[in-house]
Design a protein around this motif. Structure first.
Motif, mmCIF file in Angstrom:
data_model
loop_
_atom_site.group_PDB
_atom_site.id
_atom_site.type_symbol
_atom_site.label_atom_id
_atom_site.label_comp_id
_atom_site.label_asym_id
_atom_site.label_seq_id
_atom_site.Cartn_x
_atom_site.Cartn_y
_atom_site.Cartn_z
ATOM 1 N N PRO A 34 22.714 10.708 36.455
ATOM 2 C CA PRO A 34 22.860 12.161 36.500
ATOM 3 C C PRO A 34 22.287 12.817 37.756
ATOM 4 N N HIS A 35 21.375 12.155 38.455
ATOM 5 C CA HIS A 35 20.761 12.720 39.670
ATOM 6 C C HIS A 35 20.200 14.115 39.405
ATOM 7 N N VAL A 36 19.281 14.214 38.456
ATOM 8 C CA VAL A 36 18.682 15.499 38.081
ATOM 9 C C VAL A 36 17.203 15.501 38.447
ATOM 10 N N ASP A 37 16.747 16.595 39.023
ATOM 11 C CA ASP A 37 15.328 16.772 39.329
ATOM 12 C C ASP A 37 14.577 16.959 38.011
ATOM 13 N N GLU A 38 13.636 16.077 37.729
ATOM 14 C CA GLU A 38 12.940 16.108 36.441
ATOM 15 C C GLU A 38 11.578 16.806 36.513
ATOM 16 N N THR A 39 11.340 17.538 37.591
ATOM 17 C CA THR A 39 10.072 18.248 37.742
ATOM 18 C C THR A 39 9.940 19.351 36.693
ATOM 19 N N PRO A 40 8.834 19.371 35.943
ATOM 20 C CA PRO A 40 8.646 20.444 34.955
ATOM 21 C C PRO A 40 8.531 21.800 35.628
ATOM 22 N N GLN A 41 8.999 22.836 34.949
ATOM 23 C CA GLN A 41 8.835 24.191 35.446
ATOM 24 C C GLN A 41 7.449 24.692 35.057
ATOM 25 N N PRO A 42 6.900 25.653 35.798
ATOM 26 C CA PRO A 42 5.563 26.170 35.487
ATOM 27 C C PRO A 42 5.461 26.654 34.038
ATOM 28 N N LEU A 45 6.733 23.820 28.161
ATOM 29 C CA LEU A 45 6.214 22.938 27.131
ATOM 30 C C LEU A 45 7.048 21.655 27.061
ATOM 31 N N PRO A 46 6.458 20.556 26.592
ATOM 32 C CA PRO A 46 7.162 19.272 26.579
ATOM 33 C C PRO A 46 8.514 19.289 25.855
ATOM 34 N N ALA A 47 8.596 19.928 24.682
ATOM 35 C CA ALA A 47 9.863 19.949 23.950
ATOM 36 C C ALA A 47 10.929 20.702 24.742
ATOM 37 N N ALA A 48 10.545 21.820 25.347
ATOM 38 C CA ALA A 48 11.488 22.601 26.150
ATOM 39 C C ALA A 48 11.931 21.813 27.381
ATOM 40 N N LEU A 49 11.005 21.075 27.977
ATOM 41 C CA LEU A 49 11.322 20.244 29.142
ATOM 42 C C LEU A 49 12.333 19.169 28.766
ATOM 43 N N ALA A 50 12.093 18.471 27.653
ATOM 44 C CA ALA A 50 13.012 17.413 27.218
ATOM 45 C C ALA A 50 14.405 17.971 26.947
ATOM 46 N N CYS A 51 14.475 19.129 26.276
ATOM 47 C CA CYS A 51 15.774 19.731 25.962
ATOM 48 C C CYS A 51 16.501 20.170 27.234
ATOM 49 N N ALA A 83 2.517 17.543 28.964
ATOM 50 C CA ALA A 83 3.652 16.636 29.121
ATOM 51 C C ALA A 83 3.238 15.385 29.882
ATOM 52 N N LEU A 84 3.492 14.234 29.272
ATOM 53 C CA LEU A 84 3.243 12.948 29.919
ATOM 54 C C LEU A 84 4.590 12.274 30.137
ATOM 55 N N GLY A 85 4.965 12.077 31.376
ATOM 56 C CA GLY A 85 6.251 11.459 31.676
ATOM 57 C C GLY A 85 6.104 9.961 31.922
ATOM 58 N N LYS A 86 7.025 9.404 32.694
ATOM 59 C CA LYS A 86 6.962 7.990 33.028
ATOM 60 C C LYS A 86 5.816 7.778 34.027
ATOM 61 N N PRO A 87 4.956 6.802 33.783
ATOM 62 C CA PRO A 87 3.795 6.643 34.665
ATOM 63 C C PRO A 87 4.169 6.173 36.074
ATOM 64 N N GLY A 88 5.150 5.273 36.164
ATOM 65 C CA GLY A 88 5.596 4.825 37.478
ATOM 66 C C GLY A 88 4.772 3.708 38.095
ATOM 67 N N ASN A 89 3.496 3.605 37.713
ATOM 68 C CA ASN A 89 2.660 2.538 38.260
ATOM 69 C C ASN A 89 1.526 2.203 37.286
ATOM 70 N N HIS A 90 0.798 1.145 37.606
ATOM 71 C CA HIS A 90 -0.228 0.631 36.692
ATOM 72 C C HIS A 90 -1.373 1.628 36.501
ATOM 73 N N ALA A 91 -1.849 2.194 37.575
ATOM 74 C CA ALA A 91 -3.007 3.096 37.484
ATOM 75 C C ALA A 91 -2.709 4.301 36.601
ATOM 76 N N ARG A 92 -1.527 4.871 36.757
ATOM 77 C CA ARG A 92 -1.177 6.035 35.939
ATOM 78 C C ARG A 92 -0.954 5.629 34.483
ATOM 79 N N ALA A 93 -0.435 4.426 34.265
ATOM 80 C CA ALA A 93 -0.245 3.945 32.895
ATOM 81 C C ALA A 93 -1.590 3.760 32.204
ATOM 82 N N VAL A 94 -2.566 3.234 32.912
ATOM 83 C CA VAL A 94 -3.918 3.089 32.356
ATOM 84 C C VAL A 94 -4.457 4.467 31.964
ATOM 85 N N GLN A 95 -4.288 5.421 32.852
ATOM 86 C CA GLN A 95 -4.767 6.781 32.592
ATOM 87 C C GLN A 95 -4.102 7.385 31.357
#
Length: 201
Positions: A34-42, A45-51, A83-95
């Motif tokens: 889909p090539h969509v920017d997944e950056t949350p808006q200011p 809320l997580p449910a609104a972001l997912a929708c 909102a917790l998205g995809k961590p992308g790397n090990h350090a963020r996943a640990v966090q």
């Protein structure tokens, strides 16, 4: 109700997990990014972001394939409104796992179905309440090294070893936590005019 008999079905996602889940419905479909920017808006809320992202993904692909029926989906882990998205790397996943340990996290999984040719557009939300165990640093490290779930919202694969991190899962759409709520997906496809059980598969 519009017939989808001659319309192409497209999954607007590059997620291997969603593709494998959609295959369970035994429908022919193709996959498009889909090539969509997944950056949350200011303040979003997580449910609104997912929708918003599920619909944006479906609409982005539908814009390129207006005759097709397009499925878009998104999942955001919701930790008390954070909102917790995809961590992308090990350090963020640990966090992330440190943050979620011993807590209840709601995985907000949204689904959208769009067909521009028939002006069909509907979406649904399938929240999944997940209770994480209290986790030691060693358990977190061993799990992440074993499964490397860096492309999963919330850093855990419940369909794999990640189930050992959990105390409880509460939901009404069993595949929602993996990334595509098939009960709601089937309902939206029926609403769009596609009867999944109209003929033998």
């Amino acid at each position: 109700m519009h017939s989808l008999a001659n319309r192409k079905l497209i999954l607007g996602s590059t997620s291997v997990y969603r593709r494998e889940l959609l295959e369970r419905l035994r429908l022919p479909f193709s996959v498009e990014s889909p090539h969509v920017d997944e950056t949350p808006q200011p303040g979003e809320l997580p449910a609104a972001l997912a929708c918003r992202l599920a619909l944006a993904k479906a609409e982005a692909v539908a814009a390129r394939f207006p005759e097709a029926v397009v499925i878009g989906s998104d999942q955001v882990a919701d930790l008390d409104g954070l909102a917790l998205g995809k961590p992308g790397n090990h350090a963020r996943a640990v966090q992330q796992l440190q943050q979620m340990a011993g807590r209840v996290v709601v995985f907000q999984t949204a689904i959208a179905v769009v067909c521009r040719a028939t002006s069909f557009s509907q979406q649904a939300l399938a929240p999944v309440k997940v209770t994480f165990r209290t986790l030691s640093a060693t358990e977190i490290e061993n799990y992440l090294r074993a499964e490397q779930p860096y492309d999963c919202a919330g850093s855990a694969k419940s369909e794999g070893l990640g189930i050992a991190l959990l105390e409880r899962i509460d939901n009404d759409d069993p595949t929602a936590l993996i990334g595509l709520p098939l009960i709601r997906t089937a309902a939206l496809l029926r609403a769009a005019g596609l009867d999944l059980l109209a003929s033998p598969r």
